[in-house]
Structure formats: structure tokens, C-alpha cells
Design an enzyme around this catalytic site. Structure first.
Site, mmCIF file in Angstrom:
data_model
loop_
_atom_site.group_PDB
_atom_site.id
_atom_site.type_symbol
_atom_site.label_atom_id
_atom_site.label_comp_id
_atom_site.label_asym_id
_atom_site.label_seq_id
_atom_site.Cartn_x
_atom_site.Cartn_y
_atom_site.Cartn_z
ATOM 1 N N HIS A 222 0.879 -1.181 0.000
ATOM 2 C CA HIS A 222 0.000 0.000 0.000
ATOM 3 C C HIS A 222 0.920 1.236 0.000
ATOM 4 O O HIS A 222 1.763 1.386 -0.880
ATOM 5 C CB HIS A 222 -0.932 -0.118 1.216
ATOM 6 C CG HIS A 222 -2.087 0.826 1.260
ATOM 7 N ND1 HIS A 222 -2.461 1.654 0.235
ATOM 8 C CD2 HIS A 222 -2.991 1.080 2.268
ATOM 9 C CE1 HIS A 222 -3.533 2.361 0.584
ATOM 10 N NE2 HIS A 222 -3.859 2.034 1.828
ATOM 11 N N HIS A 261 -1.823 -2.102 -9.944
ATOM 12 C CA HIS A 261 -2.869 -1.498 -9.127
ATOM 13 C C HIS A 261 -4.066 -2.422 -9.034
ATOM 14 O O HIS A 261 -4.398 -3.116 -9.993
ATOM 15 C CB HIS A 261 -3.292 -0.131 -9.697
ATOM 16 C CG HIS A 261 -3.991 0.684 -8.673
ATOM 17 N ND1 HIS A 261 -5.339 0.616 -8.469
ATOM 18 C CD2 HIS A 261 -3.496 1.554 -7.750
ATOM 19 C CE1 HIS A 261 -5.654 1.427 -7.472
ATOM 20 N NE2 HIS A 261 -4.556 2.001 -7.009
ATOM 21 N N ASP A 312 3.011 5.813 -6.665
ATOM 22 C CA ASP A 312 4.173 5.788 -5.782
ATOM 23 C C ASP A 312 5.516 5.831 -6.504
ATOM 24 O O ASP A 312 6.509 6.277 -5.940
ATOM 25 C CB ASP A 312 4.124 4.526 -4.904
ATOM 26 C CG ASP A 312 2.958 4.583 -3.937
ATOM 27 O OD1 ASP A 312 2.731 5.661 -3.367
ATOM 28 O OD2 ASP A 312 2.263 3.564 -3.775
HETATM 29 N N1 COA Z 1 5.363 -6.545 -10.126
HETATM 30 C C1 COA Z 1 5.344 -7.749 -10.730
HETATM 31 N N2 COA Z 1 4.209 -8.461 -10.887
HETATM 32 C C2 COA Z 1 3.073 -7.929 -10.420
HETATM 33 C C3 COA Z 1 3.032 -6.684 -9.794
HETATM 34 C C4 COA Z 1 4.241 -5.989 -9.650
HETATM 35 N N3 COA Z 1 4.281 -4.800 -9.058
HETATM 36 N N4 COA Z 1 1.764 -6.407 -9.423
HETATM 37 C C5 COA Z 1 1.015 -7.442 -9.821
HETATM 38 N N5 COA Z 1 1.817 -8.371 -10.394
HETATM 39 C C6 COA Z 1 1.370 -9.641 -10.942
HETATM 40 C C7 COA Z 1 0.802 -10.484 -9.792
HETATM 41 O O1 COA Z 1 1.822 -11.212 -9.135
HETATM 42 C C8 COA Z 1 -0.184 -11.330 -10.538
HETATM 43 O O2 COA Z 1 0.533 -12.375 -11.154
HETATM 44 P P1 COA Z 1 -0.095 -13.855 -11.233
HETATM 45 O O3 COA Z 1 -1.365 -13.696 -12.041
HETATM 46 O O4 COA Z 1 0.958 -14.658 -11.902
HETATM 47 O O5 COA Z 1 -0.379 -14.274 -9.799
HETATM 48 C C9 COA Z 1 -0.679 -10.418 -11.638
HETATM 49 O O6 COA Z 1 0.314 -9.434 -11.814
HETATM 50 C C10 COA Z 1 -1.993 -9.755 -11.355
HETATM 51 O O7 COA Z 1 -1.938 -9.058 -10.152
HETATM 52 P P2 COA Z 1 -3.258 -8.390 -9.605
HETATM 53 O O8 COA Z 1 -4.221 -9.470 -9.230
HETATM 54 O O9 COA Z 1 -3.730 -7.359 -10.539
HETATM 55 O O10 COA Z 1 -2.727 -7.622 -8.342
HETATM 56 P P3 COA Z 1 -3.539 -7.289 -7.023
HETATM 57 O O11 COA Z 1 -4.768 -6.535 -7.391
HETATM 58 O O12 COA Z 1 -3.700 -8.504 -6.203
HETATM 59 O O13 COA Z 1 -2.514 -6.332 -6.268
HETATM 60 C C11 COA Z 1 -1.069 -4.500 -5.966
HETATM 61 C C12 COA Z 1 -2.384 -4.983 -6.588
HETATM 62 C C13 COA Z 1 -0.976 -2.993 -6.116
HETATM 63 C C14 COA Z 1 -1.024 -4.868 -4.468
HETATM 64 C C15 COA Z 1 0.090 -5.197 -6.708
HETATM 65 O O14 COA Z 1 0.100 -4.757 -8.053
HETATM 66 C C16 COA Z 1 1.428 -4.936 -6.059
HETATM 67 O O15 COA Z 1 1.803 -5.656 -5.114
HETATM 68 N N6 COA Z 1 2.191 -3.891 -6.536
HETATM 69 C C17 COA Z 1 3.454 -3.549 -5.939
HETATM 70 C C18 COA Z 1 3.232 -2.766 -4.659
HETATM 71 C C19 COA Z 1 2.740 -1.363 -4.939
HETATM 72 O O16 COA Z 1 3.285 -0.653 -5.764
HETATM 73 N N7 COA Z 1 1.709 -0.975 -4.181
HETATM 74 C C20 COA Z 1 1.144 0.364 -4.287
HETATM 75 C C21 COA Z 1 -0.246 0.314 -4.826
HETATM 76 S S1 COA Z 1 -0.856 1.930 -5.186
#
Ligand code: COA
Length: 376
Positions: A222, A261, A312
Site C-alpha cells: 500500500h 494497481h 508511488d
Molecule cells: N510486479 C510484478 N508483478 C506484479 C506486480 C508488480 N508490481 N503487481 C502485480 N503483479 C502480478 C501479480 O503477481 C499477478 O501475477 P499472477 O497472475 O501470476 O499471480 C498479476 O500481476 C496480477 O496481479 P493483480 O491481481 O492485478 O494484483 P492485485 O490486485 O492482487 O494487487 C497490488 C495490486 C498494487 C497490491 C500489486 O500490483 C502490487 O503488489 N504492486 C506492488 C506494490 C505497490 O506498488 N503498491 C502500491 C499500490 S498503489
């Protein structure tokens, strides 16, 4: 719990969990709007205090309302002596987000909210005090300086930078802080806000709502992502090195912080705005590493995964160029998001029903307690 997170509805993804008139994410205009205004319109034309007024009081202020709101907030910047004493007791190696969590909790003891009629004043006080809370502790823990909170700064962002660096910030830096605080102010039912609404639905006090939200924002998935992104990009001394490292991380299925996201599917509308300011700051400081590294990360993630920077990612370099220590990145988010958290709490209180969903049970069948001697 079923192992297929996508089929199980894990994370409440896509489910409507309540109503709000504060914000839309990914559905109207540029993709993010506060009470009907596009975030880029607000970032281009307002200072953060106007947006705080919009979110907390319901409308963009007139000049007279803005002047009196700024005067009120400036008059609330002095830390109570007992809070300073508490901040001085927190160890120097504490995380600044934990300092803020403790600071707000302590304030809740000193200036309790005993009736919901006080909610507006209590929140204005927290909004005015948050920058001092974290910077007072930071500077005291670092070198024993007891920072004055009397900066005379016109804006919350300017006040923060002035206390941190001990001098009035440049116009550019104050402007970037304004934009940054506007971008982070509100974001519908994100994890920390939802946490705050759950707390508010129990009719607890506002300091408990905010304390819980700070703890939730702290996590790297987050708000903590801006800090985690900085720790990642500062390891690389060139764009080529960054590209090779990102490819390697992707091959190892590592998360790349500052990308992806839960709601936006094509772009985060806040990214283009903060990226532009990061570029401007890079030119100002003559940076030839961090900004090109960041741009290359963005290109590689787009090419390899079709993924985009969230708010971010370019905040990391922008804050760094303004000399802000990495540990204070997520606390800046708190200084801004307090407005959204509080407005959601007010909204919840105004039409409350305790938030209490159900769970799908996946444990053992119904059974009897065995005598202790017979348990294996
Ligand atoms: N880097 C690499 N892979 C990523 C990723 C990232 N930052 N974010 C998502 N993915 C991958 C996931 O591992 C997932 O892969 P899979 O299908 O093989 O399991 C796929 O993309 C889909 O992810 P999704 O279901 O859309 O993500 P989420 O909705 O569960 O989580 C976040 C959203 C923001 C928590 C996630 O993108 C993340 O952890 N980002 C990094 C942390 C971050 O920047 N957070 C700030 C948010 S504003």
C-alpha cells in the site's frame, strides 16, 4: 481458504462494500476525481489546503474561506509539551510511520474526541500537527535538535520542508509538495480507508480511526510502496543496470514496487502528473541517474508485463530530489490521506451500520472436546 485467489473473491476485489460521495477511481474523467473534480484539474489549479477543504468540508473554498482555513491550520501547529516528551522517548531506529501512529494515538489521549460534534476540529488539529509530529521526532532522534514548529509557512507542504531542512523551501519544492499532497489525498475504498471505515462503523473515536489507517498504510503493498520503490531504484547506477535487474526480478517472479494497481487496469492517472514534476526536479538538481533509471523501469515493465507505474513510483525520485529521507516518504502520504480517511469516517458516521461481513468457513467439521488425556 481456497487456493485459487482469483476465483475465491479474495481481497474483496471488485465488490461494492458501501457508498461514498467522496471519490471515484477508474470510472469518470481522467480516472480519479474528488467530489466530481478531476485530480489533474485540482493539481493544476489548487493548493492542497483547498483540496483538504473540498474533501473535509464538502466544497472548494472561496478566497475568504481559504484564508480563514489556512489561518486556523497555521494556528494549530504547535505540538503539546506532553506529545513532544512522548516523541523524544521513541528510539532513533523506529520507523517514522510507527512514530506517526504513536503520535496520533498520544494526541488522542491529550485532546480526546468526546462527541462527534468535535470531529471537524479534531481532524483539523491532526492535519495541522502531522508534519511536526514526524519531523520533530526525526530531527531530535538524529541530532538532538528540538525543531521549532513556528515556520510561518503558507502551506502544509512548505511547513514540512521548512522544519525538515531548517530553511524556507524554494517555490518549486513547495509547489511539488502541494501537487503530491493533492494526488495522495483520497482514493475511495483503498485498504487503509476501508480499515478506517470499519473502525468508524463501531462508533469509536477519530484518533482510533486514524491510528488504524496509518498502520494499514504502512505496508509495502500500500503506501509503503514509495519507500520500497526508492530502496529498489537507488541500487542502480545506470538505466542499463536497472533494466537487467528488473528482467532478473521478473524472471524470479518478484514484485516490482511502485507498479500495478488493484483497480486501475491501464494507467494510474496520478503517475503522469508526478512524473512531470520528478523530471523538473531532476533537471534542477542535475540528476543523470535516478530519473533515467526510473524511466527505464517504466519502459521495461510496460514492454515485459504490460504494467504501468502507480502513484508511488515517480514519487520516490521526486521526494529524493527534494532531499527528503526515504523513511519520511510514506509519512507524507499520511499528511495528505488524513483528509480522505477523516471524510470517510464522517460519511460512515452520518449513515452508519456496523461493518460486519461473513466468512466462508473452511475449517474442520463440527466436533466435541476430547478429554485432555485422550488428545494425541
Ligand atoms: N510486479 C510484478 N508483478 C506484479 C506486480 C508488480 N508490481 N503487481 C502485480 N503483479 C502480478 C501479480 O503477481 C499477478 O501475477 P499472477 O497472475 O501470476 O499471480 C498479476 O500481476 C496480477 O496481479 P493483480 O491481481 O492485478 O494484483 P492485485 O490486485 O492482487 O494487487 C497490488 C495490486 C498494487 C497490491 C500489486 O500490483 C502490487 O503488489 N504492486 C506492488 C506494490 C505497490 O506498488 N503498491 C502500491 C499500490 S498503489
Amino acid at each position: 481458504m481456497t487456493t485459487d485467489k482469483k476465483l475465491s473473491g479474495a481481497g474483496l476485489r471488485g465488490q461494492v462494500a458501501g457508498q461514498t460521495s467522496l471519490c471515484t477511481v477508474g470510472t469518470q474523467g481522467s480516472g480519479l476525481n474528488y467530489r466530481g473534480y478531476d485530480v489533474d484539474d485540482l493539481a493544476d489549479n489548487c493548493i492542497f489546503e483547498e483540496v483538504a477543504h473540498l474533501i473535509l468540508k464538502g466544497h472548494l473554498p472561496t478566497q475568504t474561506e481559504l484564508d480563514s482555513y489556512r489561518a486556523k491550520l497555521s494556528g494549530l501547529r504547535e505540538l503539546p509539551a506532553a506529545l513532544k516528551a512522548a516523541l523524544e522517548l521513541i528510539p532513533a531506529d523506529a520507523h517514522p510511520m510507527d512514530v506517526m501512529r504513536t503520535g496520533v494515538s498520544m494526541l488522542g489521549n491529550l485532546e480526546q474526541e468526546t462527541s462527534f460534534e468535535q470531529q471537524g476540529d479534531r481532524v483539523d488539529r491532526i492535519l495541522a500537527l502531522l508534519p511536526a509530529m514526524v519531523v520533530y521526532w526525526y530531527r531530535f532522534a538524529k541530532d538532538g535538535t528540538r525543531t521549532s514548529t513556528d515556520t510561518g509557512a503558507a502551506t502544509i507542504g512548505g511547513h514540512f520542508l521548512h522544519m525538515l531542512h531548517g530553511e524556507k523551501p524554494s517555490e518549486l519544492h513547495e509547489q511539488v509538495m502541494n501537487v503530491s499532497l493533492i494526488l495522495y489525498a483520497e482514493h475511495e475504498f483503498n485498504a487503509s480507508t476501508f480499515n478506517g471505515r470499519v473502525a468508524a462503523s463501531t462508533l469509536t473515536d477519530i484518533h482510533s480511526v486514524i491510528t488504524g489507517a496509518i498502520g494499514t498504510l504502512r505496508g509495502p503493498l500500500h503506501g509503503g510502496a514509495n519507500e520500497a520503490a526508492m530502496e529498489m531504484i537507488e541500487q542502480w547506477s545506470s538505466a542499463d543496470e536497472a533494466e537487467a535487474a528488473i528482467l532478473n526480478k521478473l524472471a524470479n517472479k518478484e514484485l516490482i514496487m511502485g507498479f500495478g494497481h488493484a483497480v486501475y487496469k491501464e494507467r494510474d492517472p496520478r503517475n503522469a502528473i508526478i512524473k512531470k514534476w520528478s523530471e523538473k526536479l531532476a533537471q534542477e538538481v542535475g540528476d543523470e541517474v535516478l530519473y533515467p533509471v526510473s524511466v527505464r523501469c517504466e519502459e521495461v515493465m510496460k514492454r515485459e508485463k504490460g504494467m504501468f507505474c502507480n502513484a508511488d513510483f515517480f514519487h520516490a525520485s521526486a521526494y529524493n530530489f527534494m532531499g527528503i529521507p526515504t523513511g519520511l516518504f510514506t509519512p507524507i502520504f499520511v499528511m495528505s490521506r488524513i483528509t480522505g480517511w477523516a471524510a470517510h469516517a464522517f460519511e460512515q458516521r452520518a449513515n452508519n451500520r456496523i461493518i460486519r461481513p461473513s466468512a466462508e468457513y473452511t475449517g474442520p467439521e463440527h466436533r466435541k472436546v476430547e478429554p485432555i488425556a485422550e488428545r494425541g
